[in-house]
Design an enzyme around this catalytic site. Sequence first.
Site, PDB file in Angstrom:
ATOM      1  N   HIS A  57      15.329  -0.571  11.041  1.00 34.38           N
ATOM      2  CA  HIS A  57      14.724  -1.571  10.172  1.00 34.38           C
ATOM      3  C   HIS A  57      15.397  -1.540   8.803  1.00 34.38           C
ATOM      4  CE1 HIS A  57      11.769  -1.537  13.335  1.00 34.38           C
ATOM      5  NE2 HIS A  57      11.061  -2.487  12.756  1.00 34.38           N
ATOM      6  N   HIS A  71      17.329  -3.957  17.360  1.00 30.38           N
ATOM      7  CA  HIS A  71      16.945  -3.150  18.516  1.00 30.38           C
ATOM      8  C   HIS A  71      18.037  -3.190  19.575  1.00 30.38           C
ATOM      9  CE1 HIS A  71      13.295  -4.859  16.652  1.00 30.38           C
ATOM     10  NE2 HIS A  71      12.709  -3.700  16.949  1.00 30.38           N
ATOM     11  N   TYR A 118      -1.243  -9.122  13.791  1.00 29.94           N
ATOM     12  CA  TYR A 118      -0.075  -9.574  14.543  1.00 29.94           C
ATOM     13  C   TYR A 118      -0.205 -11.038  14.963  1.00 29.94           C
ATOM     14  CZ  TYR A 118       1.766  -4.805  15.087  1.00 29.94           C
ATOM     15  OH  TYR A 118       2.305  -3.560  14.863  1.00 29.94           O
ATOM     16  N   ASN A 168       7.178  -9.273   5.817  1.00 33.41           N
ATOM     17  CA  ASN A 168       6.114  -8.370   6.234  1.00 33.41           C
ATOM     18  C   ASN A 168       5.288  -7.958   5.035  1.00 33.41           C
ATOM     19  OD1 ASN A 168       4.595  -6.564   7.788  1.00 33.41           O
ATOM     20  ND2 ASN A 168       6.394  -5.921   8.966  1.00 33.41           N
TER      21      ASN A 168
END
Length: 744
Positions: free
Chosen positions: A656, A681, A621, A702
């Site tokens: 997502h 979100h 992260y 990602n």
Amino acid sequence: MGWNQTFLFLAFAATAASSLVGSGTSLQLNGIDYFVSPFSQGKVTNGSVAINTRQNQLGFVPATVIAGDLYTESTLQSLFLNWSTVDDVWQPAFLETIFVFNFAKLTNKNHNYHDGVSSSVFPLQVTHKIPSGPYFLNVHTGEVHPAYRLYDDFAGAFTQSLLQRPDGRFQTLSAQVPAAASITIGVPSRLYFTKTEAKPLAGVRIGVKDIFSLAGVKKGCGNRAWYHLYPVANSTGTAMQNLIDKGAIIVGVQKTSQFANGETPTADWVDYHSPFNPRGDGYQDPATSSAGAGSSIASYEWLDLAVGSDTGGSIRGPATVQGIFGNRPSHGLVSLDNVMPLSPKLDTPGFLARDPCLWNAANAALYRDKYTFFGHQAPRYPKKLYLLDFPAGNTSHAPILQNFVTKLAKFLDTSPTNIDLNKEWERTRPTSAGDQSLAQLLNTTYAAIISKDQAKLVREPFYRDYAAVHDGRLPFVNPVPLARWTWGDSQPSSLLSDAVRNKTLFMDWFNGNILPPSSDPLTCSSGLLLHVNGSADFVSRNRYINPPVPPFGFSNSQISLFAETPDSVFPLGQVPVFSSITNNTEYLPVTIDVVAAKGFQLQRDWARLRAILAPALYVDYTKIGKEKWDAMSADDFMAMVSNDDFLGDPCVKTQHLIGATYWERVSESKVIGHHQLRAAHQVYTSPDLKTVKLRGHSHATNEHYYVKSNGVWKFAGLKPEVRWNEYKFEEVFKGSYTQSEKHS
């Protein structure tokens, strides 16, 4: 060699190459029709058996096997009396010959356990257990064959009678009792089966809609050309295998309206005749498309459950008009592989049933860990009870409905609230819906989705395969599916994407504003919504109807299919209605639909996530200002993501979306997926998800890591890199900001 010699040689060669295979035998015992399975259950004695009985037919005699030793001579009579009550296959005539496991316990080898029947008792000489119950004994081999009682399908609900083979495949049960244009169904004795925790459906007799593939069986989908074109299925689909694995006995294939489209008898049903609805005067519409399923459960006590599918009401409609239980579950609970689709976006499998306890057990068997059952713990019931478009008090069925609502409200310790869905939509609809009403937004949504999807997934390969073996000809198709496909062809390709967008708009709105899931796992649904799908009026099948048109419009029955929520039908009672057919007063069922929130377990299913994790995960992260773990254990990863400060927050709803993707093969056992992501979100003020507090969206790339562990690919970590954020993304998760800022 002369001509005659050649002919004789060829005839002999053909005979030598042929095979004779038994497919079972039909017998009648005391006026009851039976089928003798071609598959032996085992030997009860070594070699032939000398039995003095008048019942010998084709070398078979009726016999009873008592496999256990939990009996005494004095209790056998009560045992047989109980068998007569719980089993429709066994009868006292099977007592002429009895084989018992513990022969030494009996002092009298000849006894009258039933009036008029003299029993001869023999020792059960077997090396493996043969279940207790009625059999037909082959006196030449000493083998016993299971007995199937034969029933006439007088309601016309079935297309095929099936026999489950020892190898797990199916074959036709070859038997016919006297009947007028109907087939015969055979059912095994209930005494053969014992329900256990591993086999909760042991011996449960089930009929299956003719769109589900069963190994060894030809599927017809309600179309004669389809049935004759394609071979038997090589495998059984996941949904039906789930039931078989839990002990279910599939006894036959049941009629569906063609390709699972909604058809009205009698004119729409061209290839096959519509099943009969036994309610009222017996000449009412059985509703579709799971018409055979509904008709059979309403007509036959010897059948326990029927499996149907519900795309736009195909289970709930038959359940409503025939006064039985029926359910459309949350969408996506079980794989529909090897099932003919109407639209995968809407298709769901479910049951039609008379027994709610058995219905519950079947749901647990079919949906497995995605089914929520509170049998072992006390649930907390929702306090919101909505009534949608209930009938006026002067209608015949209103008192029955009101009585149910009163009792349910008392049970829930709440008061019912009338809800106007159209007004709620106008008050809270998303801005992207513009000024459209629900009727305008969803007018063509269902028609577009099913016509476009089925034309591509079913019609095109069917037409191509049929033409290939019939000189380019087209197969016959009933008027309803043909009209729907034709309309879909006339519409632009963008119609499907528009329909999916509108469905999603409604789903997000309904699941966020009307029936959001509860964060409490012992409640699951924030409320219940009741609506009535039938009016307890005659809809007779002996009427002429207009040509079919696409299914335009929006109704309350479509709430669950667009919102992907469960909708179950419960029978409540019946009302008298005068029939012009019988010139008499008959009775029609009264039912109610109960809609709940989309399954809570589908929102955050931690057990399923844990199952796909590698033993250790690489979690980086650092690109978003957090830590890096080179080998985080799966348990630690679960604890992190399910924490209330992160994805476990019941006030946070997330979605997502994956964009561009490419895969990097590192080795035979490691792959990296490079994904473009948009993580949306919404944070709500409370777990009821009614009021939005803030929004926060992140656009990122990602890296997802996958490794092969013990031959199975597992998720092994991630490395996100945020490109930009929208709104207040930094305030979405409580762990992302200081304690003083948390949800102030």
